[in-house]
Motif scaffolding. Sequence first.
Motif, mmCIF file in Angstrom:
data_model
loop_
_atom_site.group_PDB
_atom_site.id
_atom_site.type_symbol
_atom_site.label_atom_id
_atom_site.label_comp_id
_atom_site.label_asym_id
_atom_site.label_seq_id
_atom_site.Cartn_x
_atom_site.Cartn_y
_atom_site.Cartn_z
ATOM 1 N N GLY A 1 0.811 -1.215 0.000
ATOM 2 C CA GLY A 1 0.000 0.000 0.000
ATOM 3 C C GLY A 1 0.844 1.264 0.000
ATOM 4 N N ILE A 2 1.888 1.278 0.779
ATOM 5 C CA ILE A 2 2.777 2.441 0.840
ATOM 6 C C ILE A 2 3.473 2.655 -0.500
ATOM 7 C CG2 ILE A 2 4.957 3.284 1.843
ATOM 8 C CD1 ILE A 2 3.962 1.979 4.499
ATOM 9 N N LEU A 3 3.855 1.570 -1.138
ATOM 10 C CA LEU A 3 4.623 1.670 -2.385
ATOM 11 C C LEU A 3 3.760 1.969 -3.607
ATOM 12 C CD1 LEU A 3 7.164 -1.239 -1.840
ATOM 13 C CD2 LEU A 3 7.515 1.221 -1.475
ATOM 14 N N ARG A 4 2.449 2.021 -3.449
ATOM 15 C CA ARG A 4 1.580 2.315 -4.600
ATOM 16 C C ARG A 4 1.880 3.662 -5.224
ATOM 17 N NH1 ARG A 4 -4.247 1.995 -2.405
ATOM 18 N NH2 ARG A 4 -3.125 3.158 -0.831
ATOM 19 N N ASP A 5 2.222 4.648 -4.411
ATOM 20 C CA ASP A 5 2.390 6.002 -4.954
ATOM 21 C C ASP A 5 3.719 6.661 -4.585
ATOM 22 O OD1 ASP A 5 1.958 6.415 -2.270
ATOM 23 O OD2 ASP A 5 0.313 7.831 -2.521
ATOM 24 N N ARG A 6 4.684 5.848 -4.193
ATOM 25 C CA ARG A 6 5.997 6.428 -3.860
ATOM 26 C C ARG A 6 7.083 5.366 -3.933
ATOM 27 N NH1 ARG A 6 3.575 6.604 1.905
ATOM 28 N NH2 ARG A 6 2.257 8.042 0.843
ATOM 29 N N LEU B 1 7.528 -0.943 -6.309
ATOM 30 C CA LEU B 1 6.771 -2.110 -6.739
ATOM 31 C C LEU B 1 7.243 -2.565 -8.114
ATOM 32 C CD1 LEU B 1 3.101 -1.080 -5.830
ATOM 33 C CD2 LEU B 1 4.511 -2.798 -4.679
ATOM 34 N N THR B 2 7.269 -3.856 -8.314
ATOM 35 C CA THR B 2 7.461 -4.416 -9.644
ATOM 36 C C THR B 2 6.086 -4.452 -10.311
ATOM 37 O OG1 THR B 2 7.042 -6.660 -8.889
ATOM 38 C CG2 THR B 2 9.359 -5.900 -8.835
ATOM 39 N N PRO B 3 6.020 -4.746 -11.593
ATOM 40 C CA PRO B 3 4.698 -4.892 -12.215
ATOM 41 C C PRO B 3 3.831 -5.939 -11.492
ATOM 42 C CG PRO B 3 6.342 -4.624 -13.915
ATOM 43 C CD PRO B 3 7.089 -4.758 -12.606
ATOM 44 N N ALA B 4 4.426 -7.051 -11.085
ATOM 45 C CA ALA B 4 3.670 -8.081 -10.353
ATOM 46 C C ALA B 4 3.205 -7.540 -8.998
ATOM 47 C CB ALA B 4 4.516 -9.336 -10.158
ATOM 48 N N GLY B 5 4.053 -6.778 -8.334
ATOM 49 C CA GLY B 5 3.680 -6.175 -7.054
ATOM 50 C C GLY B 5 2.566 -5.167 -7.219
ATOM 51 N N ARG B 6 2.609 -4.388 -8.295
ATOM 52 C CA ARG B 6 1.562 -3.401 -8.561
ATOM 53 C C ARG B 6 0.226 -4.101 -8.831
ATOM 54 N NH1 ARG B 6 1.491 1.449 -8.440
ATOM 55 N NH2 ARG B 6 3.742 1.696 -8.610
ATOM 56 N N ARG B 7 0.249 -5.178 -9.615
ATOM 57 C CA ARG B 7 -0.989 -5.928 -9.881
ATOM 58 C C ARG B 7 -1.572 -6.475 -8.584
ATOM 59 N NH1 ARG B 7 2.006 -7.584 -14.227
ATOM 60 N NH2 ARG B 7 2.595 -9.559 -13.239
ATOM 61 N N LEU B 8 -0.715 -7.036 -7.740
ATOM 62 C CA LEU B 8 -1.181 -7.594 -6.468
ATOM 63 C C LEU B 8 -1.727 -6.491 -5.560
ATOM 64 C CD1 LEU B 8 -1.573 -10.077 -4.730
ATOM 65 C CD2 LEU B 8 0.807 -9.858 -3.984
ATOM 66 N N ALA B 9 -1.040 -5.352 -5.512
ATOM 67 C CA ALA B 9 -1.512 -4.224 -4.701
ATOM 68 C C ALA B 9 -2.878 -3.746 -5.192
ATOM 69 C CB ALA B 9 -0.499 -3.079 -4.743
ATOM 70 N N GLU B 10 -3.072 -3.684 -6.505
ATOM 71 C CA GLU B 10 -4.355 -3.247 -7.059
ATOM 72 C C GLU B 10 -5.457 -4.261 -6.772
ATOM 73 O OE1 GLU B 10 -3.366 -2.527 -11.175
ATOM 74 O OE2 GLU B 10 -2.385 -0.619 -10.694
ATOM 75 N N GLN B 11 -5.152 -5.547 -6.893
ATOM 76 C CA GLN B 11 -6.145 -6.581 -6.567
ATOM 77 C C GLN B 11 -6.541 -6.497 -5.097
ATOM 78 O OE1 GLN B 11 -4.148 -10.211 -7.547
ATOM 79 N NE2 GLN B 11 -4.692 -10.120 -9.719
ATOM 80 N N GLY B 12 -5.537 -6.384 -4.241
ATOM 81 C CA GLY B 12 -5.806 -6.285 -2.806
ATOM 82 C C GLY B 12 -6.620 -5.053 -2.474
ATOM 83 N N GLU B 13 -6.285 -3.934 -3.106
ATOM 84 C CA GLU B 13 -7.028 -2.696 -2.858
ATOM 85 C C GLU B 13 -8.500 -2.863 -3.250
ATOM 86 O OE1 GLU B 13 -6.922 2.049 -4.004
ATOM 87 O OE2 GLU B 13 -5.680 0.668 -5.153
ATOM 88 N N MET B 14 -8.757 -3.486 -4.383
ATOM 89 C CA MET B 14 -10.151 -3.700 -4.815
ATOM 90 C C MET B 14 -10.899 -4.601 -3.827
ATOM 91 S SD MET B 14 -10.082 -3.920 -9.003
ATOM 92 C CE MET B 14 -9.244 -5.483 -9.000
ATOM 93 N N GLN B 15 -10.244 -5.661 -3.357
ATOM 94 C CA GLN B 15 -10.897 -6.576 -2.415
ATOM 95 C C GLN B 15 -11.153 -5.899 -1.067
ATOM 96 O OE1 GLN B 15 -7.891 -9.657 -2.865
ATOM 97 N NE2 GLN B 15 -9.471 -11.032 -3.664
ATOM 98 N N ILE B 16 -10.173 -5.151 -0.594
ATOM 99 C CA ILE B 16 -10.327 -4.441 0.682
ATOM 100 C C ILE B 16 -11.431 -3.393 0.559
ATOM 101 C CG2 ILE B 16 -9.185 -2.830 2.273
ATOM 102 C CD1 ILE B 16 -6.570 -4.494 1.652
ATOM 103 N N THR B 17 -11.427 -2.648 -0.545
ATOM 104 C CA THR B 17 -12.463 -1.637 -0.771
ATOM 105 C C THR B 17 -13.849 -2.269 -0.775
ATOM 106 O OG1 THR B 17 -10.961 -0.210 -2.006
ATOM 107 C CG2 THR B 17 -13.325 0.100 -2.411
ATOM 108 N N ARG B 18 -13.994 -3.388 -1.460
ATOM 109 C CA ARG B 18 -15.290 -4.073 -1.533
ATOM 110 C C ARG B 18 -15.756 -4.487 -0.136
ATOM 111 N NH1 ARG B 18 -15.804 -9.267 -1.764
ATOM 112 N NH2 ARG B 18 -13.793 -9.614 -2.747
ATOM 113 N N ARG B 19 -14.848 -5.051 0.655
ATOM 114 C CA ARG B 19 -15.228 -5.546 1.981
ATOM 115 C C ARG B 19 -15.509 -4.419 2.968
ATOM 116 N NH1 ARG B 19 -11.785 -11.130 2.732
ATOM 117 N NH2 ARG B 19 -12.200 -11.876 0.626
ATOM 118 N N ILE B 20 -14.749 -3.339 2.880
ATOM 119 C CA ILE B 20 -15.005 -2.216 3.787
ATOM 120 C C ILE B 20 -16.277 -1.481 3.364
ATOM 121 C CG2 ILE B 20 -14.137 0.030 4.583
ATOM 122 C CD1 ILE B 20 -11.358 -1.272 4.757
ATOM 123 N N THR B 21 -16.537 -1.402 2.069
ATOM 124 C CA THR B 21 -17.793 -0.830 1.595
ATOM 125 C C THR B 21 -18.965 -1.640 2.131
ATOM 126 O OG1 THR B 21 -16.738 0.066 -0.378
ATOM 127 C CG2 THR B 21 -19.136 -0.211 -0.456
#
Length: 132
Positions: free
Chosen positions: A36-41, A88-108
Amino acid sequence: MNTVDALVQLSFQIQRILAAVGAEHDLSIIQIRLLGILRDRQPGMLELGQHLGLDKSSITGLVSRAEKRGLVQRTPSPHDGRGVLVALTPAGRRLAEQGEMQITRRITELTKALNATQRKQFTQLASVLVTP
């Protein structure tokens, strides 16, 4: 429920969500936070340790394990010949995005009992508490 109890119980629910999403991807909560921290820095190791509240040896181990999984990479710092930046590597970015979508869905889902006005108020109040 008083304020302390409500916040602690909410924290437990959020931790359960993070742990469940992490388990689906073989990630610990601290690894989720790293991504999460590495998504934008691209911080240096010291800055990354400060964000995560970890000492030098702990952050080194965390980054090394993520690097072995192909999720992050270290690059030399352009400002400090001895320092490295973590990204993040491309694989790390994909995983971070997947995790963000799942976390967002569950917190919503968790906050569905709130109407739009209450969600906005809750977001504003929580932002005050987490902003340094």
